[in-house]
Design a protein around this motif. Sequence first.
Motif, PDB file in Angstrom:
ATOM      1  N   LEU A 177       0.820  -1.219   0.000  1.00 19.20           N
ATOM      2  CA  LEU A 177       0.000   0.000   0.000  1.00 19.20           C
ATOM      3  C   LEU A 177       0.852   1.266   0.000  1.00 19.20           C
ATOM      4  CD1 LEU A 177      -2.633  -1.138   2.654  1.00 19.20           C
ATOM      5  CD2 LEU A 177      -2.734  -1.382   0.169  1.00 19.20           C
ATOM      6  N   LYS A 178       2.134   1.113   0.248  1.00 21.26           N
ATOM      7  CA  LYS A 178       3.082   2.237   0.274  1.00 21.26           C
ATOM      8  C   LYS A 178       2.543   3.381   1.149  1.00 21.26           C
ATOM      9  CE  LYS A 178       3.593   2.224  -4.276  1.00 21.26           C
ATOM     10  NZ  LYS A 178       4.170   2.604  -5.603  1.00 21.26           N
ATOM     11  N   ALA A 189      -8.851  -2.971  -0.641  1.00 21.84           N
ATOM     12  CA  ALA A 189      -7.984  -4.052  -1.119  1.00 21.84           C
ATOM     13  C   ALA A 189      -7.630  -5.011   0.009  1.00 21.84           C
ATOM     14  CB  ALA A 189      -6.723  -3.470  -1.744  1.00 21.84           C
ATOM     15  N   THR A 190      -7.406  -4.465   1.205  1.00 20.14           N
ATOM     16  CA  THR A 190      -7.071  -5.316   2.347  1.00 20.14           C
ATOM     17  C   THR A 190      -8.241  -6.222   2.709  1.00 20.14           C
ATOM     18  OG1 THR A 190      -5.546  -3.643   3.208  1.00 20.14           O
ATOM     19  CG2 THR A 190      -6.322  -5.317   4.758  1.00 20.14           C
ATOM     20  N   ALA A 209      -0.885 -14.084   3.748  1.00 19.48           N
ATOM     21  CA  ALA A 209      -0.730 -12.792   3.068  1.00 19.48           C
ATOM     22  C   ALA A 209       0.029 -11.823   3.958  1.00 19.48           C
ATOM     23  CB  ALA A 209      -2.086 -12.209   2.690  1.00 19.48           C
ATOM     24  N   GLU A 210       0.697 -10.890   3.288  1.00 22.88           N
ATOM     25  CA  GLU A 210       1.467  -9.855   3.977  1.00 22.88           C
ATOM     26  C   GLU A 210       1.063  -8.513   3.395  1.00 22.88           C
ATOM     27  OE1 GLU A 210       5.873 -10.290   5.084  1.00 22.88           O
ATOM     28  OE2 GLU A 210       5.903  -9.099   3.236  1.00 22.88           O
ATOM     29  N   VAL A 211       0.539  -7.636   4.238  1.00 23.25           N
ATOM     30  CA  VAL A 211       0.184  -6.274   3.835  1.00 23.25           C
ATOM     31  C   VAL A 211       1.297  -5.359   4.311  1.00 23.25           C
ATOM     32  CG1 VAL A 211      -1.488  -4.401   4.071  1.00 23.25           C
ATOM     33  CG2 VAL A 211      -2.276  -6.784   3.990  1.00 23.25           C
ATOM     34  N   ARG A 212       1.856  -4.586   3.379  1.00 21.13           N
ATOM     35  CA  ARG A 212       2.973  -3.700   3.719  1.00 21.13           C
ATOM     36  C   ARG A 212       2.544  -2.252   3.544  1.00 21.13           C
ATOM     37  NH1 ARG A 212       7.732  -6.820   4.138  1.00 21.13           N
ATOM     38  NH2 ARG A 212       8.975  -4.935   4.119  1.00 21.13           N
ATOM     39  N   LEU A 213       2.995  -1.405   4.464  1.00 24.82           N
ATOM     40  CA  LEU A 213       2.527  -0.030   4.538  1.00 24.82           C
ATOM     41  C   LEU A 213       3.672   0.853   5.025  1.00 24.82           C
ATOM     42  CD1 LEU A 213      -0.154   1.716   4.507  1.00 24.82           C
ATOM     43  CD2 LEU A 213      -0.393   1.108   6.920  1.00 24.82           C
ATOM     44  N   HIS A 214       3.844   2.006   4.410  1.00 24.33           N
ATOM     45  CA  HIS A 214       4.859   2.941   4.896  1.00 24.33           C
ATOM     46  C   HIS A 214       4.466   3.502   6.270  1.00 24.33           C
ATOM     47  CE1 HIS A 214       6.638   4.025   0.672  1.00 24.33           C
ATOM     48  NE2 HIS A 214       6.761   2.751   0.982  1.00 24.33           N
ATOM     49  N   PRO A 262      -3.325  -2.681  -5.332  1.00 21.25           N
ATOM     50  CA  PRO A 262      -4.417  -2.150  -4.513  1.00 21.25           C
ATOM     51  C   PRO A 262      -5.142  -0.929  -5.088  1.00 21.25           C
ATOM     52  CG  PRO A 262      -2.353  -1.235  -3.755  1.00 21.25           C
ATOM     53  CD  PRO A 262      -2.026  -2.099  -4.955  1.00 21.25           C
ATOM     54  N   TYR A 263      -5.135  -0.746  -6.398  1.00 23.47           N
ATOM     55  CA  TYR A 263      -5.589   0.520  -6.972  1.00 23.47           C
ATOM     56  C   TYR A 263      -7.112   0.627  -7.037  1.00 23.47           C
ATOM     57  CZ  TYR A 263      -0.741   0.165  -8.469  1.00 23.47           C
ATOM     58  OH  TYR A 263       0.611  -0.008  -8.491  1.00 23.47           O
ATOM     59  N   ARG A 264      -7.617   1.809  -6.682  1.00 28.21           N
ATOM     60  CA  ARG A 264      -9.050   2.085  -6.843  1.00 28.21           C
ATOM     61  C   ARG A 264      -9.334   2.616  -8.247  1.00 28.21           C
ATOM     62  NH1 ARG A 264     -11.004   4.537  -2.594  1.00 28.21           N
ATOM     63  NH2 ARG A 264      -9.117   5.002  -1.400  1.00 28.21           N
TER      64      ARG A 264
END
Length: 389
Positions: A177-178, A189-190, A209-214, A262-264
């Motif tokens: 998700l940056k 998306a999550t 699953a792995e969700v990555r976020l800044h 994850p784009y809307r």
Amino acid sequence: MTRPLRVVAVPASHPYVRRVTADDAITLSHDPRPDGAGPGVWWPPVALDAAWIRAHADEADLLHVHFGTESFDVEHLVAAVDAAHDAGWAVVQTVHDLDHPQLADDEQAPYRAQLDALLPRVDAVLTLTAGAAAEIARRWGVEATVVPHPRLLDPRTTAATAPIGLAGDQRLIGLHLKDLRPGVDGPGATAALIAAVERLRSGGLAVAAEVRLHRSVRDDAARDDVRRLCATSEAVSLVEHDRLDDTALAAGLARLDACVLPYRHGTHSGWLELCWDLGVPVVAPDTGHYADQHDDPTVTSARFDDDGAALAEALERVLREGARPGTTHRRDIITARLADRARVDAGVVGSHVAVYRAVLAHPRIRPTPSGHPIESAASPARPAERTTA
């Protein structure tokens, strides 16, 4: 000997632009630095300005617009294009985005108005996929030259040195998700990914699953929703981290069995291209033209519904078709794709040279919004589109 084509690219320093113009036949002007900007900052683009173009009229042959138009209103952009034509320059625009990823849904109208004004006015239009070209033809009656996205993996990386990760006991699906820019639907998306993973696990597939976020994000409320959602699932972990450099990013992607975008909204994805270089299967949302970027069973699209059914089906399909991290099969895929990239990327550069020469060599009548014709440059012949997988 013919002198190089002098091109003002907006922006010249962007990695994409440098890749597609890497030819001795092209000389790129440097990005003028905005007042007070630090090194490497090109936005807002100083060169996309009528006064700047008039002041540098003798220094270039062609203006190529890629990114940064959202910094200005329509009138400013039209004045810049008209100034370039008055200076004797041709103007080319690459439509990377039909819906702008840096703008929210309710901010898209001004960007679309820019396309309405510019695409009929410039001398040649390029885009990255046949699907986007068809949309451009339908909406504006303009024929766009299709030039595929070049390689994004660091050019110093070879097939032998590219990271391939290690296979774990479970298939690992990544969602990056940056910094939660406006075009990213982090919570949606999550939620879809969590539901899809639960479906896959209930069907007997060992998957996590792995969700990555800044750590620093643009939307605190969306970040909080992502945290809450991830806490509801034992199969989905949340990793918050600082922005990764190119080496760490490639290594992180190489660990994955598949990556979900994850784009809307949006049109094309450089992230997808990096996954392709690394042999990582991709599932994109069924919007834009992401799935058109590669004709391959490991690149597909799906609806991101709350029940996760469509996403689960798409993930099961690409996991079946793809190669696991850390395997010889994954290395073989990378080897084949990087060899293909070398051939296709040479064609991409050649297409840019051909387009530039064509629009400079053949004057034509260009209609204006007022209906009065004025002299411009001819639309180039359309080069062959990519035919490889």
